[in-house]
Design an enzyme around this catalytic site. Structure first.
Site, mmCIF file in Angstrom:
data_model
loop_
_atom_site.group_PDB
_atom_site.id
_atom_site.type_symbol
_atom_site.label_atom_id
_atom_site.label_comp_id
_atom_site.label_asym_id
_atom_site.label_seq_id
_atom_site.Cartn_x
_atom_site.Cartn_y
_atom_site.Cartn_z
ATOM 1 C CG ASP A 12 -0.216 0.068 2.553
ATOM 2 O OD1 ASP A 12 -0.825 0.556 3.529
ATOM 3 O OD2 ASP A 12 0.959 -0.363 2.618
ATOM 4 C CG ASP A 17 4.083 0.056 1.527
ATOM 5 O OD1 ASP A 17 3.867 1.017 2.289
ATOM 6 O OD2 ASP A 17 3.553 -1.048 1.666
ATOM 7 C CG ASN A 41 0.199 3.557 4.154
ATOM 8 O OD1 ASN A 41 0.091 3.539 5.375
ATOM 9 N ND2 ASN A 41 1.140 2.893 3.511
ATOM 10 C CB THR A 126 4.660 -4.161 3.038
ATOM 11 O OG1 THR A 126 4.332 -3.675 1.722
ATOM 12 C CG2 THR A 126 5.857 -5.093 2.969
ATOM 13 C CG PHE A 166 -2.271 1.402 9.487
ATOM 14 C CD1 PHE A 166 -1.927 1.072 8.183
ATOM 15 C CD2 PHE A 166 -3.383 2.216 9.705
ATOM 16 C CE1 PHE A 166 -2.676 1.558 7.107
ATOM 17 C CE2 PHE A 166 -4.134 2.703 8.638
ATOM 18 C CZ PHE A 166 -3.787 2.370 7.331
ATOM 19 C CG ASN A 167 0.281 -2.827 7.406
ATOM 20 O OD1 ASN A 167 -0.218 -1.825 6.898
ATOM 21 N ND2 ASN A 167 1.562 -3.145 7.275
ATOM 22 C CG HIS A 240 7.084 0.438 9.797
ATOM 23 N ND1 HIS A 240 7.132 0.235 11.170
ATOM 24 C CD2 HIS A 240 6.627 1.704 9.631
ATOM 25 C CE1 HIS A 240 6.729 1.334 11.794
ATOM 26 N NE2 HIS A 240 6.419 2.238 10.889
ATOM 27 C CG ASP A 241 6.071 -1.572 4.612
ATOM 28 O OD1 ASP A 241 5.426 -0.723 3.973
ATOM 29 O OD2 ASP A 241 5.632 -2.116 5.637
HETATM 30 O O1 RIB Z 1 2.240 0.330 10.769
HETATM 31 C C1 RIB Z 1 3.178 0.468 9.728
HETATM 32 C C2 RIB Z 1 2.626 -0.059 8.443
HETATM 33 O O2 RIB Z 1 1.473 0.692 8.073
HETATM 34 C C3 RIB Z 1 3.608 0.094 7.261
HETATM 35 O O3 RIB Z 1 3.420 -0.966 6.363
HETATM 36 C C4 RIB Z 1 3.176 1.368 6.620
HETATM 37 O O4 RIB Z 1 3.490 1.417 5.226
HETATM 38 C C5 RIB Z 1 1.691 1.307 6.817
HETATM 39 O O5 RIB Z 1 1.143 0.483 5.790
HETATM 40 CA CA CA Z 2 2.806 -0.484 4.032
#
Ligand code: RIB
Ligand code: CA
Length: 308
Positions: A12, A17, A41, A126, A166-167, A240-241
């Site tokens: 996303d 990403d 996102n 991701t 979040f994801n 993160h990703d």
């Molecule tokens: O919480 C972080 C995640 O949420 C990452 O993958 C960021 O790109 C968002 O998608």
């Molecule tokens: Ca992401």
């Protein structure tokens, strides 16, 4: 030379990403079968546009298939405060990418590629897990063709609610399908991704590389660092990703535990929580390779080398 690992990047974009895509494209150990996009996102029109723009920018010629517009059950939630209105605010990119998405839905693309593949494929989600869950539910036969699901999501604490990342939070029902699919899941949650935070020295080193791509990544990180300061008062941005792809290139960068992880889909305050059983108190069969440690020097060295 090790055989190339065939992957589908489900994402996303999203600043991190985008960096994950660039890292995968830079590696001669990875064969990107395709990129699939999901609402996360920002909405799926924008995440798809962003994926196409990243492919244009780095000259990556792989199929891009648009995926789910909304979670399996819940209403959509976006993260514009972190990634901006476009989902990729910061770098100057052409309004309209040259590259076109394919006219096949991401879920059907994932199913077809897996069933047709003469070997296994690794899925690297991701973003929210909606596409992966839909593919498994639509065609359970793909489970036997998925080598591993290497995902960014979850953790023992949250960044969208106190306990949910979040994801996973955006589509906990989808995460529940994935974590109970029987496919080996390697999870990069906040416990490890919050150890992959940029520093001014790293930003300086990236911007001194002087290539178009390093300038692009520098612009992404400048914006991402600003929003992480505003929203979380962080001194840097967690990439993160990119941990998922860094693992595929050099798994010695990370430390893992094999644990049981269950997904909360009912809790009033805990919806979207990955219940990570690090002390094995549930006695339930472990289903996740949980990343908890990172060798920062190796991680940043890999990213810098890729950009060079
Ligand atoms: O919480 C972080 C995640 O949420 C990452 O993958 C960021 O790109 C968002 O998608
Ligand atoms: Ca992401």
């Amino acid at each position: 030379m090790r055989e190339k690992r065939k992957v589908i990047l489900d994402c996303d974009p999203g600043h991190d990403d985008a960096i994950s895509i660039i890292l995968a494209a830079s590696s001669d150990q990875i064969q990107i079968e395709g990129i699939t996009t999901v609402a996360g996102n920002v909405d799926v029109e924008k995440t798809t546009l962003n994926a196409l723009k990243v492919c244009d920018f780095i000259g990556l010629d792989v199929p891009v298939a648009r995926g789910a517009e909304q979670p399996l059950v819940k209403t959509r939630e976006f993260a514009p405060d972190i990634h901006g209105d476009s989902g990729l605010d910061g770098p100057e990119l052409p309004e309209v990418p040259k590259k076109m998405m394919i006219d096949q839905h991401a879920v059907d693309f994932i199913i077809e590629r897996l069933l047709d593949s003469d070997g296994e494929i690794t899925l690297v989600p991701t973003g929210p897990l909606t596409n992966i869950a839909l593919a498994i539910e639509k065609e359970p036969a793909i489970v036997g063709k998925i080598r591993e699901i290497v995902l960014m999501g979850g953790g023992t604490f949250g960044n969208w609610t106190p306990t949910a990342e979040f994801n996973i939070y955006v589509d906990a029902e989808a995460a529940n399908v994935v974590f109970n699919s029987g496919v080996p899941v390697t999870m990069f949650g906040l416990d490890v991704t919050h150890q992959a935070i940029t520093t001014p020295a790293i930003l300086q080193e990236i911007s001194s590389i002087g290539t178009n791509v390093s300038k692009f990544v520098g612009d992404l990180l400048e914006f991402f660092t600003k929003t992480y300061k505003e929203v979380f008062d962080f001194e840097g941005a967690p990439i993160h990703d990119a941990c998922t792809v860094a693992y595929l290139i050099d798994e010695s960068i990370f430390e893992f535990e094999t644990v049981r992880v269950d997904i909360e889909t009912k809790g009033e305050f805990t919806y979207g929580t990955t219940c990570v059983d690090r002390l094995h108190v549930t006695g339930r069969k472990p289903n996740v390779k949980f990343a908890h440690g990172i060798n920062q020097e190796k991680f940043w060295g890999l990213l810098i080398k890729a950009l060079k």
